[in-house]
Design a protein around this motif. Structure first.
Motif, short mmCIF file in Angstrom:
data_model
loop_
_atom_site.label_atom_id
_atom_site.label_comp_id
_atom_site.label_asym_id
_atom_site.label_seq_id
_atom_site.Cartn_x
_atom_site.Cartn_y
_atom_site.Cartn_z
N PHE A 208 5.65 -15.90 -7.99
CA PHE A 208 4.47 -16.46 -7.33
C PHE A 208 4.12 -17.87 -7.80
O PHE A 208 3.15 -18.46 -7.33
CB PHE A 208 3.27 -15.52 -7.57
N LEU A 209 4.90 -18.41 -8.72
CA LEU A 209 4.61 -19.74 -9.26
C LEU A 209 4.78 -20.84 -8.22
O LEU A 209 4.14 -21.89 -8.31
CB LEU A 209 5.51 -20.02 -10.47
N ALA A 210 5.65 -20.61 -7.23
CA ALA A 210 5.90 -21.63 -6.21
C ALA A 210 4.79 -21.69 -5.18
O ALA A 210 4.79 -22.59 -4.32
CB ALA A 210 7.24 -21.36 -5.52
N SER A 211 3.86 -20.74 -5.21
CA SER A 211 2.75 -20.68 -4.24
C SER A 211 3.25 -20.55 -2.81
O SER A 211 2.58 -20.97 -1.86
CB SER A 211 1.84 -21.91 -4.37
N ALA A 212 4.45 -19.99 -2.64
CA ALA A 212 5.04 -19.82 -1.32
C ALA A 212 4.73 -18.43 -0.78
O ALA A 212 4.46 -17.50 -1.54
CB ALA A 212 6.55 -20.03 -1.40
N PRO A 213 4.76 -18.26 0.55
CA PRO A 213 4.55 -16.93 1.13
C PRO A 213 5.64 -15.96 0.65
O PRO A 213 6.76 -16.37 0.34
CB PRO A 213 4.67 -17.17 2.64
N VAL A 214 5.30 -14.68 0.59
CA VAL A 214 6.27 -13.66 0.19
C VAL A 214 6.29 -12.53 1.21
O VAL A 214 5.31 -12.32 1.94
CB VAL A 214 5.95 -13.09 -1.22
N GLN A 215 7.40 -11.83 1.26
CA GLN A 215 7.56 -10.68 2.16
C GLN A 215 7.50 -9.40 1.33
O GLN A 215 8.46 -9.05 0.65
CB GLN A 215 8.90 -10.77 2.89
N PRO A 216 6.37 -8.67 1.34
CA PRO A 216 6.28 -7.43 0.56
C PRO A 216 7.05 -6.29 1.24
O PRO A 216 6.96 -6.11 2.46
CB PRO A 216 4.77 -7.13 0.53
N VAL A 217 7.79 -5.54 0.44
CA VAL A 217 8.54 -4.38 0.93
C VAL A 217 8.32 -3.23 -0.05
O VAL A 217 8.35 -3.42 -1.27
CB VAL A 217 10.04 -4.69 1.05
N ILE A 218 8.10 -2.04 0.50
CA ILE A 218 7.87 -0.84 -0.32
C ILE A 218 9.03 0.13 -0.12
O ILE A 218 9.40 0.44 1.01
CB ILE A 218 6.55 -0.16 0.07
N LEU A 219 9.59 0.61 -1.23
CA LEU A 219 10.69 1.58 -1.18
C LEU A 219 10.25 2.89 -1.82
O LEU A 219 9.61 2.89 -2.88
CB LEU A 219 11.91 1.04 -1.94
N ARG A 220 10.60 3.99 -1.16
CA ARG A 220 10.32 5.32 -1.71
C ARG A 220 11.55 6.19 -1.51
O ARG A 220 12.30 6.03 -0.55
CB ARG A 220 9.11 5.95 -1.04
N TYR A 221 11.73 7.15 -2.43
CA TYR A 221 12.89 8.04 -2.39
C TYR A 221 12.44 9.50 -2.45
O TYR A 221 12.40 10.10 -3.53
CB TYR A 221 13.83 7.75 -3.56
N PRO A 222 12.09 10.09 -1.31
CA PRO A 222 11.76 11.52 -1.32
C PRO A 222 13.00 12.32 -1.77
O PRO A 222 14.13 11.92 -1.50
CB PRO A 222 11.43 11.82 0.15
N TYR A 223 12.78 13.42 -2.44
CA TYR A 223 13.92 14.20 -2.93
C TYR A 223 13.58 15.68 -2.95
O TYR A 223 12.40 16.07 -2.94
CB TYR A 223 14.34 13.75 -4.33
N ARG A 224 14.62 16.50 -2.97
CA ARG A 224 14.46 17.95 -3.06
C ARG A 224 14.86 18.47 -4.44
O ARG A 224 14.19 19.31 -5.02
CB ARG A 224 15.28 18.63 -1.98
N ARG A 225 15.99 17.99 -4.95
CA ARG A 225 16.46 18.45 -6.26
C ARG A 225 16.61 17.30 -7.25
O ARG A 225 16.06 17.34 -8.33
CB ARG A 225 17.79 19.20 -6.10
N PHE A 226 17.37 16.28 -6.85
CA PHE A 226 17.61 15.15 -7.76
C PHE A 226 16.91 13.90 -7.24
O PHE A 226 17.06 13.53 -6.08
CB PHE A 226 19.12 14.89 -7.88
N SER A 227 16.16 13.25 -8.12
CA SER A 227 15.46 12.02 -7.75
C SER A 227 16.37 10.81 -7.95
O SER A 227 16.90 10.61 -9.05
CB SER A 227 14.20 11.85 -8.59
N PRO A 228 16.55 9.98 -6.92
CA PRO A 228 17.36 8.76 -7.07
C PRO A 228 16.72 7.71 -7.97
O PRO A 228 17.36 6.71 -8.29
CB PRO A 228 17.47 8.24 -5.63
N ALA A 229 15.46 7.94 -8.38
CA ALA A 229 14.80 6.98 -9.26
C ALA A 229 15.55 6.87 -10.58
O ALA A 229 15.90 7.87 -11.20
CB ALA A 229 13.35 7.40 -9.51
#
Length: 374
Positions: A266-287
């Motif tokens: 954010f130091l450049a004071s330029a616009p940014v594109q926010p993106v949110i990632l989520r990993y639903p899981y049943r047994r093993f979490s990809p996190a």
């Protein structure tokens, strides 16, 4: 609805002061002494605690059916996926090798233009998606909250708004990078040693990565933040420069929390594109939170199906106040991502993660130290 309206709405939803930020942070690390049980340890370092069927560090006891499923996958899925993944990697390396033949270089980075850049970009996006398929991400649920025909509208915006200089995303796993490569093929920050790795080294150069050596940072060096700021400004001015991908948290979590943002993006004071990632899981979490890399890759390959959800928010244009205060800008974007992604704000950081890992492995480290905001 215009982009100005979207930017104003985003700024209105976000907090406008550091005081508001401190109130919203959930204090997970206390001074109550050492935790007396595994449950207390996980509660104290909640952003890094695993809650899937494989337990702490992926070494928890498994039910007989899960153990049988794992053994079958290890015998069948893992070899097939490993070979397929290596073939995808080798194919892209060959594409990069051909496209960089007789190409000019700038400080060791190939200067790709015309057909060379198109070939590297299009094949990179396609093969990154192929690699995700190899890892079991057959379907990716994507939600785009940007304006309709946003790309067309952007072209008619006043120049002072500018092109987004960076993609800002929460960080959950190394799989994050593969997704962003398949979607927009950005460049990112990597250790200088990555540039010398077989296959991956040339690919990272074609990505336009910024290679850094933290241990050699000196008073006359611009450092990581300086290099990132310089590149972000270059992206805003030149549409042929690949956009930066930045994970302001500085490390990964279990996907339910959002750590404090560093200000480098954010130091450049330029616009940014926010993106949110989520990993639903049943047994093993990809996190990738509290497990060694080799074991995590193995267990990820053993899952027949893995899931990913992506939310793309409108481009965030900083206000004049945010342009003059990178910490405020970073915090407001963080609050927006947390609100839209239903993530819990945490005040922990990389130093706390190392303490947690040391406790899990039975070793000892000094108390969490304050991290430099670079």
């Amino acid at each position: 609805m215009t982009l100005d309206t979207a930017a104003a709405a985003a700024a209105a939803d976000a907090p406008s002061s550091e005081a508001d930020a401190s109130d919203a942070v959930r204090p997970l690390l206390s001074d109550a002494g050492e935790p007396s049980s595994a449950e207390e340890l996980d509660a104290r370092y909640a952003p890094y605690a695993r809650r899937d069927a494989y337990g702490v560090m992926g070494r928890g006891p498994l039910a007989p059916t899960e153990a049988a499923r794992l053994a079958l996958a290890a015998a069948v899925l893992v070899p097939l996926r490993f070979v397929a993944g290596m073939l995808v990697l080798l194919l892209y390396y060959l594409v990069c090798r051909v496209c960089t033949l007789f190409a000019d270089a700038d400080e060791g980075r190939p200067r790709l233009a015309g057909w060379r850049r198109k070939a590297v970009l299009r094949s990179g996006c396609a093969l990154s998606r192929a690699m995700l398929f190899v890892f079991g991400f057959y379907w990716i649920r994507e939600t785009d909250k940007r304006l309709p025909n946003a790309e067309d509208v952007n072209q008619n915006q006043p120049e002072e708004l500018g092109r987004p200089g960076a993609i800002v995303s929460n960080h959950v796993s190394y799989v994050d990078i593969l997704y962003h490569m398949s979607a927009s093929f950005p460049s990112f920050v990597a250790k200088e040693s990555v540039s010398r790795l077989p296959l991956v080294g040339l690919i990272s150069k074609c990505l336009g990565c910024i290679f850094v050596q933290r241990e050699l940072k000196s008073s006359d060096s611009k450092g990581v933040s300086g290099a990132v700021t310089e590149r972000v400004l270059e992206v805003c001015k030149d549409k042929n420069t690949p956009m930066m991908l930045l994970f302001p948290e500085g490390t990964t979590t279990n996907g339910d929390y959002l750590l404090p943002f560093k200000t480098g993006a954010f130091l450049a004071s330029a616009p940014v594109q926010p993106v949110i990632l989520r990993y639903p899981y049943r047994r093993f979490s990809p996190a990738w939170d509290s497990m060694d890399g080799a074991r995590h890759v193995f267990l990820l390959l053993c899952q027949f199906v893995n899931y990913m959800e992506v939310v793309r928010l409108p481009v965030y244009y900083p206000s004049e106040k945010e342009k003059g205060d990178p910490k405020l800008y970073a915090n407001n974007v963080r609050k927006l991502i947390a609100m839209e992604g239903n993530l819990v704000l945490s005040n922990l950081g990389l130093a706390d993660k190392r303490v947690y890992h040391a406790a899990l492995s039975g070793s000892s480290l000094p108390g969490a130290q304050h991290e430099k905001d670079d």
